[in-house]
Design a protein around this motif. Structure first.
Motif: not given
Length: 924
Positions: A119-126, A137-154
């Protein structure tokens, strides 16, 4: 994982902050500063280039970090110069992010946690925008996860709007994650779908291959995820609430088994585990499921493609996993219903297991099962029927190595069992079953005391049980593994009764019992045996003891070896035959039987060959030919049958051969007895040179095939005769066997004695025969009979009506008469002088009979059965030497016991006054 990815994004934001703080410096200095910030947080920087650095934006390209491996194509940071002092950024856009988590989450948890700083990260990103991000990902769930989108920390958390694409090889899918509340702080809403190549499903978690040829599944998901404050995988699962449907299509393995269905499911995370449930509307359809197992219980015409439907019933099918210090526990319960056409099976399973750290069983787990089945068609080969009901309540356990053991009481009832050779109206079974199963096979057995019962068993054309038949098993087991199915049974058949169909009507079998053993596979390759078979046949006064039947079919053979044995005992009084043993050995090919052996007893062995068509049904036994050689000092008929004890001093051979056949139309017998120059004696007669053939068509009662003929060189049956010739037939009747005598004749005293067209019935008290005598020489008769002091000449003819019964021989109205003149001479011996002295009339009679030339001679014969025989002799004639041939008429009455007289004749003794008494009834 998602939490760590967010922290990674924040780290990159920190990197942007560092760059912004020195945005007035040269880009090289800014890059050096960025490296220091990252390395201070535990990352090793392999590459990093500040491409742009301005008052409101910065661009970092070609970022490559190690331990763990993180890279990004570019990171663009947007900011307001006035907000930099407060550590605020308007937007961070990350393109081409690559995170290698194949070594496991633990390998990246430390650096990411340290870098995030909690919680001490001195950064705020809108706003953080992710484009083309990939997590490996590795074993036991070997493969890939693709992400596209946005995050809004609050302040309350992170508001997300992400599209996620999952590619685990056999499992691919897409999901959308969005905050429940625009400002964050609430759970993430999750929705998506996935497709699964089930033939490769084992690759996802490194499981053992499932041996599937093909098959696919699709998954629809909807739910929520509440992210925890710390990056812990179990904590993430604790905030997970999902539901959806799993659709399976065309699963098939190498054996032809197919599975498809539609399962409603739910997954709920708990602080210490997960709950997985199948909704009551879930349904699976199976085709070809274990055809080698289900085929015996399938309806006629069933093929492996016929569907079996499984549905959850009543309560949900539930699986609950809870984490423990040692690993975890699993509780599972399922209430299922399987249907196929009109058949239904209800199944309930319950278990609770302790797991180790590898999520495998740490110790044996208890297992409960309740099974109920109704109206299940049965079919195996030519058999068909219905399992009316089955109930099995069992408890047991499953072991860490995958072995399952269950035991408990069961009851079952079947109806209308029909086979190629027999049918049963209803059967039942009751006992305790135990099941042992492994990955390679299973074994189903019964505890000693298993009771199998059938109300009635009927074999068309053969017979049926006359009441219930019960088997009590000491051992019963059905096993299946890679080698196939095996059946083992050892049971005692309790005494029962049966009715056998015969041409003369049903014949009862009483007190039938046996021991049954079976050791075979589903195709009856192996051995089936009956031992200690016993039965009685009251109608024929027979008993069967020590019977045995063994069928053995070698692997790969079409035919089976068969061996049969039985002891035959006569229970009649007196006994009709001595104990005998039947042994047969041969081959059973389908329903065709061929066997050979012998019936042995009293030192003799009668060869037997049997052929049968069990489907017809029809059987034929060929007996002999065998030659029975009787010797006066050796084998005698009494050794074969106590009823023949009256035959003694038998000498000569008798040959026996023939067939006995039985089928749907009844039984037939063809036996031939050939007598070759037989000599024998009885208390009433002696015979020499008996020859001829008798063809029998029945034994009980006896019958012959038309008229038979027997001849004898010499026969002494009271009266010695020669050249005896008998033509007869035997016919069964309502009151015993009837012997119809077409003609019986013999030579006697130069003439013949015969009777024709007579019937001798064994079932009546007295039989009547009329004996016809022709051309008998008086002189020969008197000589052969050795009538003391009497001789004569002439020829006699006449008839003797005989009545022969249990009381003896009776003669009513018998008459013999001379065919012409003759002479009778009486030698009075020492009595002559005494008789002459008695008076003139007696003197004349004595002298006249010393050389009496008769013109007429008639003899009347009478005898009451068992009484004395009386002879009324009438002589008319004269003695030429007395009174110049004056005519005399004599009436002479004699009496005596016929059996004593005939015995004297047979023994060659003289017949005198001791056997015949009487005298002159009158003379003139």
């Amino acid at each position: 994982m998602r939490r760590r990815a967010v922290r990674l994004l924040l780290i990159l934001g920190m990197l942007a902050a560092a760059l912004a703080a020195i945005h007035h410096q040269r880009r090289e200095i800014a890059g050096h500063a960025a490296r220091q910030v990252l390395e201070a947080r535990g990352f090793r920087v392999e590459a990093l280039r500040v491409a742009e650095l301005g008052d409101t934006a910065a661009l970092i390209e070609d970022i490559r970090l190690a331990a763990p491996a993180v890279s990004a194509k570019r990171v663009r940071i947007l900011y307001d110069p006035s907000a930099l002092a407060r550590g605020r950024f308007r937007e961070v856009r990350i393109e081409g992010l690559r995170l290698d988590a194949s070594a496991g989450l633990k390998e990246i948890a430390g650096p990411l946690g340290a870098a995030a700083g909690g919680a001490d990260v001195p950064v705020a990103v809108e706003r953080i925008i992710v484009a083309d991000a990939r997590v490996a990902l590795g074993a036991p769930l070997a493969g890939t996860v693709a992400l596209d989108g946005s995050l809004r920390p609050g302040a309350g958390g992170i508001a997300a709007d992400l599209d996620i694409a999952l590619d685990l090889g056999p499992l691919t899918g897409r999901a959308r994650v969005a905050s429940a509340a625009p400002g964050g702080g609430g759970p993430l809403a999750i929705s998506g779908n996935a497709a699964l190549d089930l033939a490769r499903a084992h690759e996802i978690a490194g499981m053992r291959p499932l041996s599937l040829r093909r098959g696919s599944g699709s998954l629809d998901v909807a739910g929520s995820l509440r992210l925890p404050a710390r990056p812990d995988a179990l904590a993430v699962l604790a905030g997970l609430e999902l539901r959806g449907r799993l659709r399976l299509d065309g699963l098939a393995d190498a054996t032809g088994r197919e599975l498809s269905g539609d399962l409603g499911w739910s997954l709920a995370g708990r602080a210490d585990g997960l709950d997985l449930a199948l909704a009551p509307i879930s349904r699976l359809e199976m085709r070809g499921v274990a055809p080698d197992l289900l085929q015996p219980f399938a309806p006629p015409g069933w093929t492996p493609s016929s569907p079996i439907v499984a549905e959850t019933r009543g309560a949900e099918a539930r699986l609950a996993w809870r984490r423990t210090a040692e690993g975890g526990t699993i509780e599972a319960s399922a209430d299922l219903r399987l249907t196929a056409a009109d058949a239904a099976v209800a199944l309930r399973l319950e278990t609770e297991a302790a797991l180790g750290g590898d999520l495998r069983l740490a110790e044996p787990a208890p297992l409960g099962l309740a099974l109920a089945a109704h109206n299940v068609p049965l079919s195996q080969g030519g058999w068909s029927g219905h399992l009316g009901s089955l109930d099995w309540q069992a408890e047991g356990r499953v072991t860490p190595d995958g072995k399952i053991g269950l035991t408990g009481p069961f009851m079952a009832e079947t109806a209308d069992l029909n086979g190629p050779l027999a049918r049963a109206a209803a059967t039942s079974a009751e006992g305790v079953l135990d099941l042992a199963a492994t990955a390679s096979g299973w074994s189903l057995g019964a505890a000693p005391g298993l009771r199998l019962a059938a109300d009635t068993i009927e074999a068309p054309g053969i017979g049926a049980t006359a009441g219930p038949i019960v088997l009590t098993a000491g051992n019963a087991r059905l096993e299946q593994d890679a080698a196939g199915t095996r059946i083992a049974l050892a049971a005692r058949v309790d005494p029962f009764e049966a009715m056998i169909e015969t041409r003369g009507g049903p014949t009862a079998l009483r007190s039938v019992e046996a021991r049954l053993t079976v050791d075979a596979d589903a195709e009856m390759t192996g051995r089936l045996a009956l031992a200690d078979v016993a039965a009685t046949v009251p109608d024929h006064e027979l008993s069967i003891t020590g019977g045995s039947l063994a069928l053995e079919r070698p692997t790969g053979a079409e035919a089976a070896d068969i061996a049969l044995g039985a002891g035959l005992r006569d229970t009649a009084a007196p006994r009709r035959f001595t104990p005998a043993e039947l042994t047969l050995a041969g081959r059973l090919d389908g329903t065709g039987l061929r066997a050979s052996g012998a019936v042995a007893g009293a030192g003799l062995a009668l060869p037997v060959e049997v052929t049968a068509d069990l489907a017809a049904p029809a059987v034929e036994a060929r007996l002999g030919p065998t030659r029975i050689a009787f010797r006066r000092k050796g084998l005698q008929p009494a050794a074969l049958s106590p009823l023949l004890a009256g035959l003694r001093d038998v000498e000569g051979p008798v040959t026996l051969d023939g067939t006995i056949a039985a089928g749907a139309g009844g039984a037939t017998t063809r036996l031939r007895l050939r007598f070759d120059d037989i000599s024998a004696s009885t208390a009433e007669a002696d015979v020499e040179g008996l020859s001829g053939t008798v063809d029998l068509t029945g034994l009980a009662p006896p019958a012959t095939a038309g008229t038979q003929r027997l001849r004898a060189r010499r026969l002494i049956a009271g009266v010695p005769v020669t050249d005896a010739d008998l033509r007869f037939s035997i016919q069964p009747g309502r009151r015993g066997a009837g012997v119809r005598i077409a003609r019986a004749s013999a030579a006697l005293a130069g003439g013949t004695v015969a009777f024709e067209d007579a019937v001798w019935n064994t079932g009546v008290a007295t039989n009547a025969l009329t004996l016809d005598l022709r051309g008998l020489s008086l002189g020969t008769l008197l000589a052969d009979w050795r009538i003391e002091g009497v001789s004569g000449t002439g020829t006699l003819s006449g008839t003797l009506p005989l009545g022969i019964g249990r009381a003896g021989i009776g003669i009513a109205g018998g008459r013999l008469a001379a065919e012409g003149p003759g002479i009778v001479r009486v030698d009075w011996g020492g009595a002559r002088e005494t008789l002459i002295a008695a008076g003139q009339q007696v003197e004349l009679a004595v002298r006249a009979l010393e050389d009496f030339h008769y013109q007429a001679l008639a003899i009347g014969v009478e005898q009451a059965p068992g009484g004395e025989m009386t002879l009324a002799i009438r002589l008319e004639g004269a003695n030429p030497a007395v009174l110049d041939g004056h005519p005399f008429d004599f009436n002479i009455n004699l009496s005596g016991q016929l059996d004593r007289i005939l015995a004297a004749v047979r023994e060659g003794r003289r017949i005198g006054a001791g056997l015949l008494q009487g005298g002159l009834g009158g003379a003139r």
